[in-house]
Design an enzyme around this catalytic site. Structure first.
Site, mmCIF file in Angstrom:
data_model
loop_
_atom_site.group_PDB
_atom_site.id
_atom_site.type_symbol
_atom_site.label_atom_id
_atom_site.label_comp_id
_atom_site.label_asym_id
_atom_site.label_seq_id
_atom_site.Cartn_x
_atom_site.Cartn_y
_atom_site.Cartn_z
ATOM 1 N N CYS A 1 -17.541 2.102 -50.003
ATOM 2 C CA CYS A 1 -18.184 0.816 -49.736
ATOM 3 C C CYS A 1 -18.114 0.427 -48.267
ATOM 4 C CB CYS A 1 -17.529 -0.268 -50.599
ATOM 5 S SG CYS A 1 -18.240 -1.901 -50.340
ATOM 6 N N CYS B 1 -13.922 -7.527 -46.828
ATOM 7 C CA CYS B 1 -13.271 -7.363 -48.126
ATOM 8 C C CYS B 1 -11.979 -6.583 -47.905
ATOM 9 C CB CYS B 1 -14.192 -6.568 -49.056
ATOM 10 S SG CYS B 1 -13.548 -6.336 -50.734
ATOM 11 N N GLU C 1 -24.344 -10.968 -45.177
ATOM 12 C CA GLU C 1 -25.685 -10.598 -45.601
ATOM 13 C C GLU C 1 -25.948 -10.939 -47.058
ATOM 14 O OE1 GLU C 1 -24.824 -6.179 -44.798
ATOM 15 O OE2 GLU C 1 -26.388 -6.129 -46.316
ATOM 16 N N CYS D 1 -12.423 -0.034 -51.414
ATOM 17 C CA CYS D 1 -13.128 1.019 -52.162
ATOM 18 C C CYS D 1 -13.696 2.029 -51.164
ATOM 19 C CB CYS D 1 -14.240 0.418 -53.021
ATOM 20 S SG CYS D 1 -13.624 -0.688 -54.294
ATOM 21 N N CYS E 1 -28.785 -11.554 -54.282
ATOM 22 C CA CYS E 1 -27.439 -10.977 -54.264
ATOM 23 C C CYS E 1 -26.667 -11.632 -53.122
ATOM 24 C CB CYS E 1 -27.555 -9.464 -54.048
ATOM 25 S SG CYS E 1 -25.963 -8.649 -53.839
ATOM 26 N N CYS F 1 -25.175 -2.533 -49.703
ATOM 27 C CA CYS F 1 -24.499 -3.775 -49.346
ATOM 28 C C CYS F 1 -23.536 -3.552 -48.193
ATOM 29 C CB CYS F 1 -23.661 -4.288 -50.507
ATOM 30 S SG CYS F 1 -24.477 -4.237 -52.069
HETATM 31 N N1 SAH Z 1 -16.270 -6.525 -55.134
HETATM 32 C C1 SAH Z 1 -17.227 -6.486 -56.218
HETATM 33 C C2 SAH Z 1 -18.660 -6.524 -55.731
HETATM 34 C C3 SAH Z 1 -18.989 -5.302 -54.940
HETATM 35 S S1 SAH Z 1 -20.644 -4.781 -54.695
HETATM 36 C C4 SAH Z 1 -16.983 -5.258 -57.061
HETATM 37 O O1 SAH Z 1 -16.183 -4.422 -56.666
HETATM 38 O O2 SAH Z 1 -17.568 -5.151 -58.124
HETATM 39 C C5 SAH Z 1 -21.351 -4.408 -56.234
HETATM 40 C C6 SAH Z 1 -21.267 -2.977 -56.711
HETATM 41 O O3 SAH Z 1 -21.743 -2.018 -55.767
HETATM 42 C C7 SAH Z 1 -19.859 -2.565 -57.060
HETATM 43 O O4 SAH Z 1 -19.879 -1.907 -58.288
HETATM 44 C C8 SAH Z 1 -19.494 -1.631 -55.938
HETATM 45 O O5 SAH Z 1 -18.478 -0.748 -56.315
HETATM 46 C C9 SAH Z 1 -20.830 -0.947 -55.708
HETATM 47 N N2 SAH Z 1 -20.969 -0.280 -54.420
HETATM 48 C C10 SAH Z 1 -20.468 -0.639 -53.215
HETATM 49 N N3 SAH Z 1 -20.827 0.231 -52.258
HETATM 50 C C11 SAH Z 1 -21.588 1.163 -52.863
HETATM 51 C C12 SAH Z 1 -22.255 2.336 -52.406
HETATM 52 N N4 SAH Z 1 -22.206 2.706 -51.132
HETATM 53 N N5 SAH Z 1 -22.949 3.050 -53.309
HETATM 54 C C13 SAH Z 1 -23.016 2.666 -54.600
HETATM 55 N N6 SAH Z 1 -22.405 1.588 -55.099
HETATM 56 C C14 SAH Z 1 -21.684 0.848 -54.234
#
Ligand code: SAH
Length: 347
Positions: free
Chosen positions: A120, A113, A93, A117, A106, A334
């Site tokens: 996420c 991944c 996406e 985390c 974006c 995301c």
């Molecule tokens: N792998 C990269 C890009 C991830 S997405 C990274 O870790 O930075 C971009 C941002 O959104 C990251 O800071 C990630 O931690 C955050 N993110 C992902 N899921 C989220 C959620 N459910 N709520 C808030 N932030 C989120």
């Protein structure tokens, strides 16, 4: 022999490739511009190339093009969420956000991944595979063609950890900012990482002027480890050293992303610890009220807590923004669109 991926090649590589086919150097530039500037979806569109060359391209090379399988358009702010199908059937996406200062896309850098985390959605089913440079570019190309509007900014903040797909992401950045392509200024490209220290240092030495965003999400290793498994591999001291190095080498201010989770990382002592931690790192803070996913029970900090957290950081001299939630009416953070699509398909 494995087919080569034309849209992942630099102009120099393409020139060499076409020379080997007996074509003149200017043909390589024409082909490059068709792919990266005119955003051709099909080799047949490239009418100033001979039919024979177009046929060889279709037959002997990988011609990457993404197929939109779903587009959701927000009635609130015009945000568009795209679900694209790759040639192997995987889906990814991408999101188009409309801001006053221009359109921002974006992009995803991997299918799934493996960073894990906790909050996420992209990581719930692990890593499927890396995206090729052409597949990252195509997300932008299809969106620009679909809307007919120029893409001004690109953030690598979709599914995937860009520093876990390092070579392809760096190549993607060079292609995206090349003068014979979309020519998007590197200053308008942001790469977000959960903090892979060796790759941050390597990126600092690439001679790029992109913005680096670090997903911090906690002011100390103890809390960070509960949210981000990567914190077990790299401690904050080393991550922030790498960030300082990035600033020294590039002169680019960093962004620190901090997703606020109620009762986990959002009290004022944590704001104070955060201010101390990054006070000398030349960065600004982007607060993101966590977007709850149904697989976990994390709760968004309430508006008052977000305000208080922000005020405290500002009092300590930090530059702070709160991420505006875009496309609220078209669902989730995301990775959630893809996740619900996959669940529907499998269930
Ligand atoms: N792998 C990269 C890009 C991830 S997405 C990274 O870790 O930075 C971009 C941002 O959104 C990251 O800071 C990630 O931690 C955050 N993110 C992902 N899921 C989220 C959620 N459910 N709520 C808030 N932030 C989120």
């Amino acid at each position: 022999m494995e087919k080569k991926d034309l849209k992942s090649m630099t102009l120099a590589e393409l020139t060499e490739e076409l020379a080997a086919m007996g074509e003149k150097p200017f043909r390589a530039r024409q082909l490059y511009q068709w792919m990266h500037q005119k955003l051709a979806a099909d080799p047949e569109e490239m009418t100033n190339l001979s039919k024979e060359l177009r046929e060889r391209i279709s037959r002997e090379y990988i011609w990457t093009v993404l197929e939109p399988v779903d587009v959701k358009i927000s009635a609130v702010d015009g945000t568009r969420k795209y679900l694209f199908r790759l040639e192997d059937g995987n889906v990814i996406e991408s999101v188009l956000m409309r801001y006053k200062h221009g359109n921002s896309v974006c992009v995803s850098s991997q299918v799934g991944c493996r960073m894990g985390c906790r909050f996420c959605a992209s990581t719930l089913d692990g890593l499927e595979r890396n995206l090729r440079p052409s597949e990252i570019l195509e997300q932008i190309y299809r969106i620009q063609r679909d809307t007919g509007e120029r893409v001004a900014n690109v953030v690598v903040m979709g599914s995937g950890e860009p520093m876990d797909n390092y070579d392809n992401v760096v190549r993607f950045i060079r292609l995206l900012s090349s003068p014979d392509g979309l020519n998007i200024s590197q200053r308008n490209i942001t790469v977000s990482t959960c903090g892979l220290v060796p790759e941050i240092r390597k990126l600092a030495d690439e001679d790029l002027t992109i913005t680096l965003a670090l997903s911090l999400h906690a002011p100390n290793d103890q809390v960070r480890k509960t949210l981000m498994p990567i914190a077990n591999r790299y401690g904050l001291a080393d991550v922030l050293d790498a960030c300082r190095y990035y600033f020294e080498r590039t002169g680019r201010r960093l962004t620190f992303e901090y997703s606020l989770v109620k009762g986990v990382n959002d009290n004022l002592e944590e704001a104070e610890a955060l201010a101390r931690l990054i006070g000398d790192c030349h960065g600004h803070v982007n607060l993101i009220p966590v977007n709850p996913i149904k697989e976990r029970n994390y709760v968004q900090s309430n508006r008052k807590a977000v305000e208080a957290f922000k005020n405290h950081l500002e009092k300590r001299g930090l530059n702070v923004t709160v991420r505006r939630e875009m496309g609220r009416d078209i669902g989730g953070a995301c990775g959630q669109l893809r996740k619900s699509y996959m669940d529907r398909k499998e269930g």
